[in-house]
Write a protein that holds these residues in place. Sequence first.
Motif, mmCIF file in Angstrom:
data_model
loop_
_atom_site.group_PDB
_atom_site.id
_atom_site.type_symbol
_atom_site.label_atom_id
_atom_site.label_comp_id
_atom_site.label_asym_id
_atom_site.label_seq_id
_atom_site.Cartn_x
_atom_site.Cartn_y
_atom_site.Cartn_z
ATOM 1 N N THR A 133 4.438 4.810 4.298
ATOM 2 C CA THR A 133 4.269 3.409 3.909
ATOM 3 C C THR A 133 2.858 2.954 4.231
ATOM 4 O OG1 THR A 133 5.275 1.215 3.964
ATOM 5 C CG2 THR A 133 5.033 2.351 6.090
ATOM 6 N N GLY A 134 2.524 1.779 3.740
ATOM 7 C CA GLY A 134 1.203 1.230 3.995
ATOM 8 C C GLY A 134 1.054 -0.133 3.351
ATOM 9 N N ASN A 139 3.124 -4.564 -0.328
ATOM 10 C CA ASN A 139 2.682 -5.572 -1.294
ATOM 11 C C ASN A 139 3.070 -5.204 -2.730
ATOM 12 O OD1 ASN A 139 1.164 -7.745 0.153
ATOM 13 N ND2 ASN A 139 0.185 -5.939 1.004
ATOM 14 N N GLN A 140 3.966 -4.241 -2.863
ATOM 15 C CA GLN A 140 4.522 -3.818 -4.155
ATOM 16 C C GLN A 140 3.455 -3.353 -5.145
ATOM 17 O OE1 GLN A 140 7.174 -6.939 -5.436
ATOM 18 N NE2 GLN A 140 8.569 -6.552 -3.750
ATOM 19 N N ILE A 141 2.430 -2.688 -4.636
ATOM 20 C CA ILE A 141 1.406 -2.080 -5.481
ATOM 21 C C ILE A 141 1.750 -0.603 -5.561
ATOM 22 C CG2 ILE A 141 -1.050 -1.559 -5.715
ATOM 23 C CD1 ILE A 141 -1.533 -4.088 -3.917
ATOM 24 N N ASP A 142 1.970 -0.111 -6.767
ATOM 25 C CA ASP A 142 2.356 1.293 -6.898
ATOM 26 C C ASP A 142 1.348 2.063 -7.729
ATOM 27 O OD1 ASP A 142 2.935 0.727 -9.548
ATOM 28 O OD2 ASP A 142 5.094 0.844 -9.306
ATOM 29 N N ILE A 169 4.945 -0.618 9.416
ATOM 30 C CA ILE A 169 6.242 0.031 9.661
ATOM 31 C C ILE A 169 7.341 -1.025 9.733
ATOM 32 C CG2 ILE A 169 7.622 1.327 11.338
ATOM 33 C CD1 ILE A 169 5.008 2.882 12.017
ATOM 34 N N PHE A 170 7.138 -2.080 10.515
ATOM 35 C CA PHE A 170 8.159 -3.114 10.655
ATOM 36 C C PHE A 170 8.402 -3.840 9.342
ATOM 37 C CE2 PHE A 170 7.000 -3.023 15.319
ATOM 38 C CZ PHE A 170 8.176 -2.393 15.697
ATOM 39 N N MET A 171 7.355 -4.094 8.577
ATOM 40 C CA MET A 171 7.523 -4.751 7.279
ATOM 41 C C MET A 171 8.358 -3.877 6.339
ATOM 42 S SD MET A 171 3.740 -6.420 6.702
ATOM 43 C CE MET A 171 4.117 -7.307 5.188
ATOM 44 N N THR A 172 8.130 -2.574 6.379
ATOM 45 C CA THR A 172 8.889 -1.656 5.529
ATOM 46 C C THR A 172 10.349 -1.609 5.947
ATOM 47 O OG1 THR A 172 6.909 -0.328 5.153
ATOM 48 C CG2 THR A 172 9.033 0.738 4.721
ATOM 49 N N VAL A 173 10.590 -1.466 7.244
ATOM 50 C CA VAL A 173 11.964 -1.421 7.759
ATOM 51 C C VAL A 173 12.701 -2.726 7.454
ATOM 52 C CG1 VAL A 173 13.350 -1.285 9.877
ATOM 53 C CG2 VAL A 173 11.452 0.297 9.528
ATOM 54 N N ALA A 174 11.976 -3.835 7.487
ATOM 55 C CA ALA A 174 12.574 -5.145 7.215
ATOM 56 C C ALA A 174 12.823 -5.380 5.724
ATOM 57 C CB ALA A 174 11.695 -6.252 7.778
#
Length: 185
Positions: A133-134, A139-142, A169-174
């Motif tokens: 993740t990053g 920010n939903q940029i793929d 990491i926390f933003m992804t897990v959330a």
Amino acid sequence: MLIRLFDILFSLTGLVLGFPVLVVLTIIGFFDTGSPIFRQQRVGRDKKPFTLVKFRTMKPETAHVASHLACASDITRFGHFLRKSKLDELPQLWNVLKGEMSLVGPRPCLFNQQELIDERDSRGVLQARPGITGLAQVNQIDMSTPTLLAETDQRMLQQLSIANYFKYIFMTVAGKGSGDRVKPS
């Protein structure tokens, strides 16, 4: 150096504590597709190839293309659940433990995504370990926007600190970020 230490600690802990979940998802995946583990050559640090491992979310006969080029109808019902919950990424903890990836870094692309490789190469992004993740992911940029993705990856790497490492990491897990888009069926 400290980030690599956290990568080792968290990936090892995740693999050990998550082992029962990995087993259950593998068994369900076997009934879903007959081939629950997906392996694919990806572009790693310094453009070196490595084999990314994750849970299969698409039918086994689906072409090996970037997610934004695949059709939504190729994703299985169980695959939708895995993608939404981000559990399809769990096996990549093995890639992190081996040092091929980091928990935080630019998502590894395919070797046939030349425009993205060139954009990342010109910005020094490929000198870093790819990540699960990053900044782009939360920010939903793929990979459907190669220039924007490479710019975002570069910015993330320039600003990467221990605080930002944990933040992503926390933003992804959330649940922040929805993963790579796919073409509608």
